[in-house]
Design an enzyme around this catalytic site. Structure first.
Site, short mmCIF file in Angstrom:
data_model
loop_
_atom_site.label_atom_id
_atom_site.label_comp_id
_atom_site.label_asym_id
_atom_site.label_seq_id
_atom_site.Cartn_x
_atom_site.Cartn_y
_atom_site.Cartn_z
N GLY A 119 0.83 -1.21 0.00
CA GLY A 119 0.00 0.00 0.00
C GLY A 119 0.86 1.25 0.00
O GLY A 119 2.10 1.17 0.02
N GLN A 120 0.20 2.42 0.00
CA GLN A 120 0.94 3.70 0.04
C GLN A 120 1.89 3.73 1.23
O GLN A 120 3.06 4.04 1.12
CB GLN A 120 -0.02 4.87 0.26
CG GLN A 120 -0.94 5.25 -0.85
CD GLN A 120 -1.52 6.63 -0.54
OE1 GLN A 120 -0.92 7.64 -0.93
NE2 GLN A 120 -2.66 6.70 0.12
N ALA A 155 -5.13 -2.62 5.15
CA ALA A 155 -6.45 -2.07 5.49
C ALA A 155 -7.34 -2.08 4.27
O ALA A 155 -6.86 -2.07 3.13
CB ALA A 155 -6.33 -0.64 6.02
N THR A 207 -7.74 6.12 11.58
CA THR A 207 -8.14 7.26 10.77
C THR A 207 -8.95 8.30 11.56
O THR A 207 -9.64 7.95 12.53
CB THR A 207 -9.01 6.76 9.59
OG1 THR A 207 -9.60 7.87 8.92
CG2 THR A 207 -10.13 5.84 10.06
N TYR A 232 -16.65 2.64 6.58
CA TYR A 232 -15.18 2.55 6.72
C TYR A 232 -14.76 3.01 8.12
O TYR A 232 -14.00 2.32 8.81
CB TYR A 232 -14.52 3.40 5.63
CG TYR A 232 -13.05 3.68 5.85
CD1 TYR A 232 -12.10 2.68 5.67
CD2 TYR A 232 -12.61 4.95 6.25
CE1 TYR A 232 -10.74 2.94 5.89
CE2 TYR A 232 -11.27 5.22 6.45
CZ TYR A 232 -10.34 4.21 6.27
OH TYR A 232 -9.01 4.47 6.48
N1 LIG Z 1 -5.47 6.64 2.57
C1 LIG Z 1 -5.91 7.54 3.42
O1 LIG Z 1 -6.28 8.67 3.06
C2 LIG Z 1 -5.93 7.24 4.90
C3 LIG Z 1 -6.42 8.21 5.79
C4 LIG Z 1 -6.43 7.93 7.16
C5 LIG Z 1 -5.95 6.71 7.62
N2 LIG Z 1 -5.51 5.78 6.74
C6 LIG Z 1 -5.05 4.50 7.27
O2 LIG Z 1 -3.66 4.40 7.00
C7 LIG Z 1 -3.30 3.04 6.77
C8 LIG Z 1 -2.55 2.89 5.47
O3 LIG Z 1 -3.40 3.31 4.40
P1 LIG Z 1 -2.88 3.43 2.90
O4 LIG Z 1 -3.23 4.78 2.41
O5 LIG Z 1 -1.48 2.95 2.78
O6 LIG Z 1 -3.87 2.39 2.21
P2 LIG Z 1 -3.70 1.60 0.83
O7 LIG Z 1 -2.76 2.31 -0.06
O8 LIG Z 1 -5.09 1.30 0.38
O9 LIG Z 1 -2.99 0.25 1.30
C9 LIG Z 1 -3.64 -0.75 2.01
C10 LIG Z 1 -2.94 -2.04 1.70
O10 LIG Z 1 -3.61 -3.07 2.43
C11 LIG Z 1 -3.67 -4.20 1.59
N3 LIG Z 1 -4.73 -5.09 2.00
C12 LIG Z 1 -6.07 -4.95 1.87
N4 LIG Z 1 -6.70 -6.02 2.34
C13 LIG Z 1 -5.74 -6.87 2.79
C14 LIG Z 1 -5.76 -8.15 3.37
N5 LIG Z 1 -6.92 -8.80 3.58
N6 LIG Z 1 -4.59 -8.73 3.71
C15 LIG Z 1 -3.41 -8.10 3.48
N7 LIG Z 1 -3.33 -6.89 2.92
C16 LIG Z 1 -4.49 -6.28 2.58
C17 LIG Z 1 -3.92 -3.64 0.21
O11 LIG Z 1 -3.59 -4.64 -0.73
P3 LIG Z 1 -3.76 -4.43 -2.32
O12 LIG Z 1 -2.56 -3.61 -2.71
O13 LIG Z 1 -3.76 -5.80 -2.85
O14 LIG Z 1 -5.07 -3.70 -2.48
C18 LIG Z 1 -3.00 -2.43 0.21
O15 LIG Z 1 -1.71 -2.78 -0.26
C19 LIG Z 1 -4.61 2.25 6.85
O16 LIG Z 1 -4.77 1.73 8.14
C20 LIG Z 1 -5.68 3.30 6.60
O17 LIG Z 1 -6.91 2.95 7.16
C21 LIG Z 1 -5.47 6.02 5.39
#
Ligand SMILES: NC(=O)c1ccc[n+]([C@@H]2O[C@H](COP(=O)([O-])OP(=O)(O)OC[C@H]3O[C@@H](n4cnc5c(N)ncnc54)[C@H](OP(=O)(O)O)[C@@H]3O)[C@@H](O)[C@H]2O)c1
Length: 299
Positions: free
Chosen positions: A10-11, A59, A100, A124
């Site tokens: 993920g990011q 996530a 979040t 979510y």
């Molecule tokens: N993005 C935002 O704006 C934001 C804001 C506030 C908080 N957050 C929190 O920050 C954290 C990181 O978010 P991010 O932006 O890095 O999200 P992201 O880019 O969507 O990355 C999430 C990763 O989790 C993987 N994933 C999903 N389901 C899974 C599973 N069952 N088993 C193993 N891996 C799985 C996804 O795999 P795939 O690559 O295969 O999809 C993806 O690589 C999360 O906890 C999120 O809730 C994010």
């Protein structure tokens, strides 16, 4: 210090995988090799790696899609996290998990502190809150970083969408009444490294929830203007100019999931532990944008 990293594609996961080797030996799993909803596979991985710290960057983050598929959102963001926390407790590892600002309803007029009452306004947010509660209830050693508006150079995100649209269209409409700040995966990773270093030094931070975001306040509209202005200055051709980005309200942009209007997080608790100062959001964000622009400039 052995670190088991989950969700490494993920990011945030990609940045953690790149940087955490400075504080420990990292065994990283993307979803394709370890699905966190596969409880038996998680148990095997924890037994095999014997981590001091489990870092969960996995996530379900599709906020609108979650409204139609709450089962999957809860399975990944709550049930799998509950199991991970139980494993951390049983196998005596720390759990570092991310959550979040969407656990809040956004009606508070000032930035949210960690002890404010959550009240998610979408599926979510509810699933992430259930995950937080499961970690707390498991009784393991844990740190939960609640963050907001994550925008990095990897994956798809608001900045990349705006740049794509700004190259295709003559004008853009962007929401101006949701207030928050973009947060880079690099900043979250730096705080995570700091926390792991404290565990390594036997001076671990008190377990609990910590808010992480850069300093200042902004809106999606201002973030889009900042992005387009920087991109123009770097001679990337766009059909949209800063002036042609129109501010609209949330009500004018219907989405499946409701969003909080105030996404600002008070970071005093985190700042009292960190060994570095949090940057202003513009500095943090433009460091990410310059990486994205560099990639656009590479033939
Ligand atoms: N993005 C935002 O704006 C934001 C804001 C506030 C908080 N957050 C929190 O920050 C954290 C990181 O978010 P991010 O932006 O890095 O999200 P992201 O880019 O969507 O990355 C999430 C990763 O989790 C993987 N994933 C999903 N389901 C899974 C599973 N069952 N088993 C193993 N891996 C799985 C996804 O795999 P795939 O690559 O295969 O999809 C993806 O690589 C999360 O906890 C999120 O809730 C994010």
């Amino acid at each position: 210090m052995k670190i088991l990293l989950l969700g490494s594609n993920g990011q945030l996961g990609k940045e953690l995988e790149r940087q955490l080797s400075s504080v420990g030996s990292v065994v990283a799993f993307p979803r394709s090799s370890l699905d966190i909803t596969d409880h038996a596979a998680i148990k095997d991985a924890v037994r095999c790696v014997q981590p001091d710290v489990i870092v969960n960057a996995a996530a379900y983050t599709a906020v609108d899609q979650a409204e139609k598929d709450p089962e999957t959102a809860f399975a990944i963001n709550a049930e799998a996290v509950a199991h991970l926390a139980q494993r951390a407790k049983t196998d005596n590892a720390w759990l570092i998990h991310y959550s979040t600002d969407y656990v809040f309803d956004g009606t508070k007029p000032t930035p949210y502190i960690e002890t404010d009452s959550p009240n998610p306004v979408n599926v979510y947010g509810a699933s992430k809150l259930a995950g937080e509660q499961a970690v707390v209830d498991a009784g393991c050693q844990y740190l939960i970083f609640r963050t907001t508006w994550v925008i990095g150079k990897d994956g798809s995100n608001f900045a990349k969408t705006i740049l794509r649209l700004a190259a295709e269209r003559q004008s853009l409409k962007v929401i101006s009444d949701q207030i928050g700040v973009p947060t880079s995966p690099a900043l979250i990773t730096k705080a995570t490294s700091n926390a792991i270093q404290s565990i390594k030094n036997d001076t671990a931070w008190p377990r609990g929830i910590y808010h992480i975001a850069p300093e200042g306040a902004s809106s999606w509209h201002e973030v889009a203007q900042t992005l387009v202005s920087f991109t123009e200055q770097n001679n990337i051709p766009l059909s949209v100019s800063v002036e042609s980005i129109k501010a609209i309200t949330t009500a004018e942009y219907p989405a499946a999931a409701k969003r909080p209007l105030n996404s600002l997080l008070d970071t005093s608790k985190l700042r009292s532990q960190l060994s570095f100062d949090l940057p202003h959001w513009k500095d943090d964000f433009l460091a990410v944008v310059s990486e994205i622009v560099k990639e656009l400039q590479t033939p």
